[in-house]
Design an enzyme around this catalytic site. Structure first.
Site, PDB file in Angstrom:
ATOM      1  N   ASP A  64       0.594  -1.177   0.041  1.00  0.00           N
ATOM      2  CA  ASP A  64       0.199  -0.192  -0.112  1.00  0.00           C
ATOM      3  C   ASP A  64       0.848   1.291   0.084  1.00  0.00           C
ATOM      4  OD1 ASP A  64      -2.075   1.824   0.219  1.00  0.00           O
ATOM      5  OD2 ASP A  64      -2.465   1.155   2.261  1.00  0.00           O
TER       6      ASP A  64
ATOM      7  N   ASP B 298      -0.761   7.202  -6.707  1.00  0.00           N
ATOM      8  CA  ASP B 298      -1.072   6.028  -6.019  1.00  0.00           C
ATOM      9  C   ASP B 298      -1.093   4.870  -6.878  1.00  0.00           C
ATOM     10  OD1 ASP B 298      -1.842   4.336  -3.980  1.00  0.00           O
ATOM     11  OD2 ASP B 298      -3.947   5.119  -3.921  1.00  0.00           O
TER      12      ASP B 298
END
Ligand SMILES: *[C@@H]1O[C@H](CO)[C@@H](O)[C@H](O)[C@H]1NC(C)=O
Ligand SMILES: *[C@@H]1O[C@H](CO)[C@@H](O)[C@H](O)[C@H]1NC(C)=O
Ligand SMILES: *[C@@H]1O[C@H](CO)[C@@H](O)[C@H](O)[C@H]1NC(C)=O
Ligand SMILES: *[C@@H]1O[C@H](CO)[C@@H](O)[C@H](O)[C@H]1NC(C)=O
Length: 446
Positions: A117, A323
């Site tokens: 992540d 991201d």
């Protein structure tokens, strides 16, 4: 499930711990004894929907997988707006990613497959004995069976700085509590233990005294086939921050297209340097720019063919995050609608509805017909023009429909440059030079 795990884990790990493991000290320890060794190594990143992933569901159609991925993108962005009312220690604004990474913790090393992540920091796994663990198909990590496992005491600078001095009950322990954007959470104790990464380029690399979370109460949307999270954000406890000077503040990844059977690669250290023909770079905003764990960059506009679409209300520094854990690229709706018009103007196909119901610009394009070619789209970051290909801008959502993979949404607090737009680019983060670089690359050949 057990079979799939055996298969996965047998890949790069045979003979793993026979070779001499070389070590560097954790950059987070404030004892200034780290040796500034530059490590270079690569690990595999497995897309959760790849057949190699234990999360792969063979009964889902490709279009169902995409629908779920879109839903995760949008769901996460919605949650950005609504911070938890009883904000405990850290609310992480993240959907926790689309990629899995294998790490090992402890001595002897215990293998874990966790979500990688880039939007959160703490690396954690479910630990034995567990008060409220979610159901996990692989065995739980048992701290008692690791010779190098150490709880972090309450009154230490590490505990104080990560938990902001909130430990009170037991001086020997440092409780942590992280709530994610979708209300999933993990609670447990901070510990330090050896982290080992199986390198695809050579022998495994070990990092002693790695700070991690031993999760005792974990719930939410975690999948039983994984165990926790590898935090790759920019906060002090993230993996890339802890490896810090030992990797020269550099990491990169190269995400293979959705259709590829290969794993994506993530590189650390000097091999994460992105340079050579076609490389463009844009400034990464300073770590203290905003409190979130994300990497902020600046988007000035997007060109479609010869039309340049600008942000309507001027360009602000740090108006978008990059991201790897969000599939779609999410933009303010006014800007998105200008962009959509420009793309529609350049595309001469029959417009249809999106069968998944998420995306607004879709065309009929039979798979068997001529290959669909998107108009040329260039993303203008400050100082870096990134030319996108069709696979970055359009997704095939069904056999005969392709859709523009950008999304207009004002409910989130920031725009997001998603992972479809990053596929087949080597994307390099240099936290010392504060640059983010893109180099067009066939990632399946890395
Ligand atoms: C946990 O998973 C196992 C195997 O997948 C299953 O047999 C068991 O019923 C599950 N337990 C709960 C509480 O969901
Ligand atoms: C990690 O554990 C070691 C003992 O193995 C200890 O000396 C060190 O201070 C610990 N580091 C932190 C940051 O707590
Ligand atoms: C991007 O495309 C433009 C226009 O075709 C070209 O001038 C430029 O060199 C390209 N940039 C890269 C990095 O390929
Ligand atoms: C897109 O760019 C490529 C290379 O820069 C060029 O060859 C091609 O003609 C362009 N396509 C359109 C539709 O402008």
């Amino acid at each position: 499930m057990a079979l799939i795990f055996t298969y996965l884990f047998s890949l790069p790990l045979s003979l793993l711990f026979i070779s001499l493991v070389f070590t560097v000290s954790s950059a987070l320890s404030h004892d200034h004894d780290h040796k500034n060794i530059i490590n270079s190594f690569s690990v595999d990143l497995i897309h959760r929907d790849s057949p190699k992933s234990p999360f792969f569901n063979p009964s889902e159609t490709p279009s169902e997988r995409l629908t779920n991925a879109f839903s995760r993108s949008i769901h996460r962005n919605k949650k950005l707006l609504t911070p938890s009312p009883n904000d405990v220690q850290a609310t992480v604004l993240s959907n926790r990613g689309e990629y899995l990474m294998e790490i090992s913790i402890g001595t002897p090393p215990f293998r874990i497959l966790a979500i990688a992540d880039t939007g959160s920091d703490l690396t954690w796994t479910q630990c034995k004995p567990c008060t409220h663990c979610y159901n996990q198909t692989s065995p739980l990590f048992d701290p008692a069976s690791s010779k190098t496992y150490k709880n972090i005491p309450c009154k230490t600078s590490t505990c104080m700085s990560i938990t902001r001095g909130t430990c009170v009950t037991n001086p020997k322990l440092c409780p942590y509590d992280v709530e994610y954007g979708d209300r999933s959470h993990t609670e447990g104790y901070l510990a330090n233990d050896t982290l080992t990464l199986a390198s695809t380029t050579g022998r495994p690399v070990s990092f002693p005294k790695f700070i991690l979370g031993c999760g005792k109460d974990n719930a939410g949307t975690f999948d039983k086939r994984g165990s926790g999270i590898v935090g790759l954000g920019k906060g002090q406890e993230s993996l890339v921050s802890q490896l810090g000077s030992s990797i020269g503040g550099k990491f990169s990844y190269c995400l293979v297209p959705l259709s590829s059977e290969k794993s994506s690669k993530m590189n650390f250290g000097s091999i994460a340097q992105v340079s050579g023909p076609g490389t463009v770079s844009t400034p990464l905003l300073p770590d203290d720019f905003r409190p979130e764990n994300f990497y902020f960059i600046t988007l000035e506009g997007i060109s479609v063919g010869s039309t340049r679409v600008k942000f309507r209300y001027g360009v602000e520094q740090g108006n978008i995050i990059i991201d790897s854990g969000t599939t779609l690229t999410i933009l303010p709706s006014d800007f998105y609608s200008d962009l959509e018009s420009a793309v529609a103007k350049e595309t001469d196909l029959e417009r249809v509805e999106d069968p998944t119901g998420f995306l607004s610009l879709c065309y009929k394009s039979p798979e068997s017909g001529a290959e669909f070619l998107a108009p040329n789209i260039t993303v203008h970051f400050s100082g870096a023009d990134v030319n996108l290909s069709t696979l970055n801008t359009f997704v095939r959502v069904s056999d005969d429909v392709v859709c523009f993979a950008f999304y207009g949404d004002d409910s989130g607090s920031t725009s997001i440059y998603g992972n479809l737009a990053q596929m087949n680019f080597l994307v390099g983060y240099d936290r010392q030079k504060r640059t983010l670089s893109f180099k067009p690359t066939d990632c399946s050949k890395m």
